[in-house]
Write a protein that holds these residues in place. Structure first.
Motif, PDB file in Angstrom:
ATOM      1  N   ARG A 191       3.590  17.569 -23.339  1.00 39.56           N
ATOM      2  CA  ARG A 191       2.936  16.309 -23.008  1.00 39.56           C
ATOM      3  C   ARG A 191       2.696  15.529 -24.289  1.00 39.56           C
ATOM      4  O   ARG A 191       2.307  16.094 -25.315  1.00 39.56           O
ATOM      5  CB  ARG A 191       1.586  16.545 -22.320  1.00 39.56           C
ATOM      6  N   GLU A 236       1.197  11.569 -25.804  1.00 38.34           N
ATOM      7  CA  GLU A 236       0.652  10.230 -25.601  1.00 38.34           C
ATOM      8  C   GLU A 236       1.431   9.291 -26.496  1.00 38.34           C
ATOM      9  O   GLU A 236       1.599   9.565 -27.690  1.00 38.34           O
ATOM     10  CB  GLU A 236      -0.835  10.195 -25.938  1.00 38.34           C
ATOM     11  N   ARG A 237       1.914   8.197 -25.916  1.00 38.73           N
ATOM     12  CA  ARG A 237       2.775   7.304 -26.682  1.00 38.73           C
ATOM     13  C   ARG A 237       2.507   5.853 -26.322  1.00 38.73           C
ATOM     14  O   ARG A 237       2.650   5.462 -25.165  1.00 38.73           O
ATOM     15  CB  ARG A 237       4.222   7.657 -26.371  1.00 38.73           C
ATOM     16  N   ARG A 256       0.286   2.239 -22.739  1.00 31.35           N
ATOM     17  CA  ARG A 256       0.061   3.590 -23.268  1.00 31.35           C
ATOM     18  C   ARG A 256       0.484   4.602 -22.205  1.00 31.35           C
ATOM     19  O   ARG A 256       0.066   4.499 -21.058  1.00 31.35           O
ATOM     20  CB  ARG A 256      -1.399   3.791 -23.632  1.00 31.35           C
ATOM     21  N   ASP A 298       1.160   8.754 -21.044  1.00 32.02           N
ATOM     22  CA  ASP A 298       0.996  10.190 -21.161  1.00 32.02           C
ATOM     23  C   ASP A 298       2.198  10.735 -20.394  1.00 32.02           C
ATOM     24  O   ASP A 298       2.271  10.581 -19.170  1.00 32.02           O
ATOM     25  CB  ASP A 298      -0.321  10.640 -20.535  1.00 32.02           C
TER      26      ASP A 298
END
Length: 133
Positions: free
Chosen positions: A75, A77-78, A94, A96
């Protein structure tokens, strides 16, 4: 266009968040989401590397160097900036989402099985809604 409440959406393996949910409002107090979901999804998918599918369903290949992706999916977050959509102020989506790294070139990328979930989550963020401010 005015800043509205944050919006979030989930589709399959992907969660997406807009910290500022832009809305189009009219003088009578009604508002709606801007009709730009498809354009935002297209831009996000050009900025977010998505692995290439290998033939015969034998896993994914790196989008940069075409090597087989063997690292486990994790996983991540980007944030993905969106700046080239007419009628929408510069904003950041944003995510996930699942991601894997290429052992050969180091590119982080979304597995092919999650690309449709990215698109669906973005479309849900900009789904039409109406109401009163």
């Amino acid at each position: 266009m005015v800043a509205g409440a944050a919006r979030e959406a989930t589709s399959g393996t992907v969660a997406a968040l807009l910290e500022v949910g832009w809305v189009v409002d009219c003088p009578t107090g009604h508002h709606r989401s801007p009709d730009v979901g498809a354009e935002v999804a297209d831009e996000v998918l050009t900025r977010l590397p998505v692995a290439d599918r290998r033939r015969l369903g034998r896993g994914d290949r790196c989008t940069t160097c075409s090597q087989e992706l063997t690292m486990p999916v994790r996983r991540t977050e980007r944030p993905v900036p969106v700046a080239d959509v007419p009628g929408l102020p510069v904003t950041t989506v944003r995510f996930d989402l699942p991601s894997t790294r290429c052992l050969h070139c180091g590119t982080d990328q979304v597995p092919t099985r999650s690309a449709a979930d990215v698109r669906a989550a973005v479309l849900a963020l900009f789904a039409p809604d109406t109401g009163t401010v």
